[in-house]
Design a protein around this motif. Structure first.
Motif, mmCIF file in Angstrom:
data_model
loop_
_atom_site.group_PDB
_atom_site.id
_atom_site.type_symbol
_atom_site.label_atom_id
_atom_site.label_comp_id
_atom_site.label_asym_id
_atom_site.label_seq_id
_atom_site.Cartn_x
_atom_site.Cartn_y
_atom_site.Cartn_z
ATOM 1 N N PRO A 1 2.220 -28.505 12.081
ATOM 2 C CA PRO A 1 1.491 -29.558 12.802
ATOM 3 C C PRO A 1 0.358 -30.132 11.965
ATOM 4 C CG PRO A 1 1.789 -27.609 14.189
ATOM 5 C CD PRO A 1 2.200 -27.212 12.800
ATOM 6 N N ASN A 2 0.158 -31.433 12.092
ATOM 7 C CA ASN A 2 -0.858 -32.122 11.308
ATOM 8 C C ASN A 2 -2.251 -31.583 11.575
ATOM 9 O OD1 ASN A 2 -2.783 -34.866 11.245
ATOM 10 N ND2 ASN A 2 -1.410 -34.650 9.515
ATOM 11 N N PHE A 3 -2.564 -31.288 12.842
ATOM 12 C CA PHE A 3 -3.910 -30.796 13.163
ATOM 13 C C PHE A 3 -4.142 -29.412 12.566
ATOM 14 C CE2 PHE A 3 -1.358 -29.119 16.637
ATOM 15 C CZ PHE A 3 -1.854 -27.840 16.801
ATOM 16 N N TRP A 4 -3.072 -28.576 12.511
ATOM 17 C CA TRP A 4 -3.207 -27.239 11.935
ATOM 18 C C TRP A 4 -3.421 -27.335 10.427
ATOM 19 C CZ3 TRP A 4 -0.685 -24.197 8.341
ATOM 20 C CH2 TRP A 4 -1.003 -22.836 8.359
ATOM 21 N N GLN A 5 -2.675 -28.234 9.775
ATOM 22 C CA GLN A 5 -2.872 -28.443 8.344
ATOM 23 C C GLN A 5 -4.307 -28.879 8.050
ATOM 24 O OE1 GLN A 5 0.080 -31.406 7.458
ATOM 25 N NE2 GLN A 5 1.767 -29.938 7.365
ATOM 26 N N GLY A 6 -4.824 -29.787 8.880
ATOM 27 C CA GLY A 6 -6.192 -30.246 8.679
ATOM 28 C C GLY A 6 -7.205 -29.129 8.815
ATOM 29 N N MET A 7 -7.028 -28.284 9.823
ATOM 30 C CA MET A 7 -7.963 -27.175 10.017
ATOM 31 C C MET A 7 -7.882 -26.175 8.869
ATOM 32 S SD MET A 7 -7.974 -26.468 14.132
ATOM 33 C CE MET A 7 -6.215 -26.154 14.240
ATOM 34 N N MET A 8 -6.673 -25.944 8.356
ATOM 35 C CA MET A 8 -6.515 -25.026 7.217
ATOM 36 C C MET A 8 -7.172 -25.599 5.960
ATOM 37 S SD MET A 8 -5.098 -22.263 8.199
ATOM 38 C CE MET A 8 -6.089 -22.507 9.686
ATOM 39 N N VAL B 1 -9.732 -27.605 5.872
ATOM 40 C CA VAL B 1 -11.184 -27.457 6.063
ATOM 41 C C VAL B 1 -11.602 -26.008 5.813
ATOM 42 C CG1 VAL B 1 -13.026 -27.516 7.776
ATOM 43 C CG2 VAL B 1 -11.391 -29.401 7.649
ATOM 44 N N MET B 2 -10.843 -25.061 6.372
ATOM 45 C CA MET B 2 -11.209 -23.657 6.239
ATOM 46 C C MET B 2 -11.165 -23.197 4.780
ATOM 47 S SD MET B 2 -9.500 -20.328 8.083
ATOM 48 C CE MET B 2 -9.922 -20.979 9.694
ATOM 49 N N ILE B 3 -10.120 -23.611 4.053
ATOM 50 C CA ILE B 3 -9.948 -23.132 2.675
ATOM 51 C C ILE B 3 -10.908 -23.833 1.714
ATOM 52 C CG2 ILE B 3 -8.353 -22.984 0.734
ATOM 53 C CD1 ILE B 3 -6.082 -22.706 2.819
ATOM 54 N N PHE B 4 -10.872 -25.179 1.710
ATOM 55 C CA PHE B 4 -11.573 -25.926 0.664
ATOM 56 C C PHE B 4 -13.022 -26.268 1.020
ATOM 57 C CE2 PHE B 4 -7.070 -26.819 -0.090
ATOM 58 C CZ PHE B 4 -6.979 -26.475 -1.426
ATOM 59 N N TRP C 1 -14.350 -21.681 2.883
ATOM 60 C CA TRP C 1 -14.222 -20.533 1.981
ATOM 61 C C TRP C 1 -14.655 -20.850 0.563
ATOM 62 C CZ3 TRP C 1 -8.724 -18.428 3.653
ATOM 63 C CH2 TRP C 1 -8.840 -17.885 4.950
ATOM 64 N N LEU C 2 -14.082 -21.900 -0.017
ATOM 65 C CA LEU C 2 -14.367 -22.228 -1.418
ATOM 66 C C LEU C 2 -15.600 -23.120 -1.571
ATOM 67 C CD1 LEU C 2 -10.702 -22.912 -2.632
ATOM 68 C CD2 LEU C 2 -12.056 -20.814 -2.887
ATOM 69 N N GLY C 3 -15.902 -23.920 -0.574
ATOM 70 C CA GLY C 3 -17.067 -24.802 -0.648
ATOM 71 C C GLY C 3 -16.938 -25.899 -1.679
ATOM 72 N N TRP C 4 -15.698 -26.289 -2.007
ATOM 73 C CA TRP C 4 -15.493 -27.306 -3.032
ATOM 74 C C TRP C 4 -15.699 -28.727 -2.509
ATOM 75 C CZ3 TRP C 4 -10.302 -25.249 -5.557
ATOM 76 C CH2 TRP C 4 -10.603 -24.065 -6.260
ATOM 77 N N LEU C 5 -15.281 -28.966 -1.268
ATOM 78 C CA LEU C 5 -15.255 -30.331 -0.749
ATOM 79 C C LEU C 5 -15.923 -30.402 0.629
ATOM 80 C CD1 LEU C 5 -11.549 -31.160 -1.656
ATOM 81 C CD2 LEU C 5 -13.568 -32.112 -2.781
#
Length: 322
Positions: free
Chosen positions: A142-149, A151-154, A157-161
């Motif tokens: 799902p598009n909303f799940w991809q978006g949340m992932m 946000v969570m990763i980049f 967690w990583l603080g890149w973006l």
């Protein structure tokens, strides 16, 4: 070609008229904006005054005729919430949505075409299976799940973006865009990738299928017999033949990206028309809702017309029939 354009313009006028009737009746038959715009302790006289000011006290057919007459002159009414012309509010937000969708479309081509060509020239190999598995995930998640992932990763967690907002904008050739500043680009990356994922998967599958159907054809064998390199055959001869279905689908999908960027804009707080329409629906801001839908329908019609014209540029046989 002139007859073709004239016929399409007549179809466009009919579609817009029919859409305006359906949307107007559907939107204006649901809910009462006065319940949202006025406080609960508003008097009957205050409600009647606001209803007269917003033309909500007239019968629905009269409201539609008034709306249609104003729309023909470019006036879609004033927003109940912003107290400004509805088109002004939409066009103020539209550049942000167009910037996001154009970026997503470019990403889908830059990533999807090479991967599709790579997988198409190596059928039933590890490369092909890996690329196709990735495309299935792009379609399925799902598009909303991809978006949340994302946000969570980049972002978390990583603080890149950064995860929300449009960031700083600047001017390029007189156009305000996020591409003018690194801060704007960094804010654009995550929502553009999120919006592009399904399109990347689509381009991969279309390109792979087109390559596998085209490579066994006689003109490819003749090109090999002339001593042309495999890369020249693939990038010049094969790619030109498979671009028509890709252009067809992406033309329609571009309109869909604009219309359905709502989820991405909501997740990333992107200040485009997608977020605007969600806020307007919550506030029953009828002029904004009707104007938004008619603007999107018009963009769909224009995009389909441009796709038809691109057909004629890619395939002269289509131009001769038109």
């Amino acid at each position: 070609m002139t007859v073709f354009l004239f016929r399409r313009l007549l179809q466009a006028v009919f579609v817009l008229l029919l859409t305006s009737v359906i949307v107007f009746v559907g939107v204006y038959a649901i809910g009462d904006p006065l319940e949202i715009l006025l406080p609960s302790d508003a008097t009957v006289a205050e409600r009647a005054q606001v209803a007269r000011d917003l033309n909500l006290d007239a019968p629905l057919p009269m409201q539609y005729l008034t709306f249609l007459g104003s729309a023909l002159s470019g006036d879609f009414g004033r927003s109940f919430v912003y107290n400004r012309p509805a088109l002004d509010v939409i066009f103020e937000r539209l550049p942000a949505t167009l910037e996001l969708t154009f970026t997503a479309l470019i990403l889908s081509l830059l990533i999807g075409l090479p991967l599709g060509l790579w997988a198409g020239t190596r059928p039933k190999t590890l490369v092909d299976e890996t690329v196709m598995t990735g495309s299935i995930l792009g379609f399925s998640l799902p598009n909303f799940w991809q978006g949340m992932m994302l946000v969570m990763i980049f972002a978390v967690w990583l603080g890149w973006l950064p995860s929300t907002g449009r960031g700083e904008t600047g001017e390029i050739l007189g156009i305000r865009t996020s591409f003018a500043t690194w801060n704007g680009i960094s804010h654009l990356i995550l929502p553009a990738v999120n919006l592009a994922l399904a399109q990347i998967a689509l381009v991969i599958r279309l390109t792979r299928t087109g390559v596998q159907e085209t490579m066994p054809l006689d003109f490819v064998k003749f090109a090999r017999a002339r001593g042309l390199s495999e890369w020249r055959i693939l990038l010049v001869h094969v790619l030109k033949n498979i671009l028509i279905p890709i252009v067809t689908v992406l033309g329609v999908e571009f309109g869909s990206l604009i219309a359905f960027a709502v989820v991405t804009e909501t997740i990333f707080a992107w200040p485009g028309v997608g977020k605007l329409i969600i806020d307007s629906i919550n506030a029953l801001d009828r002029p904004i809702i009707v104007a938004y839908i008619l603007v999107i329908v018009t963009m769909f019609i224009v995009i389909n017309l441009v796709v038809d014209l691109l057909y004629s540029a890619l395939d002269p046989r289509i131009r001769s029939r038109a």
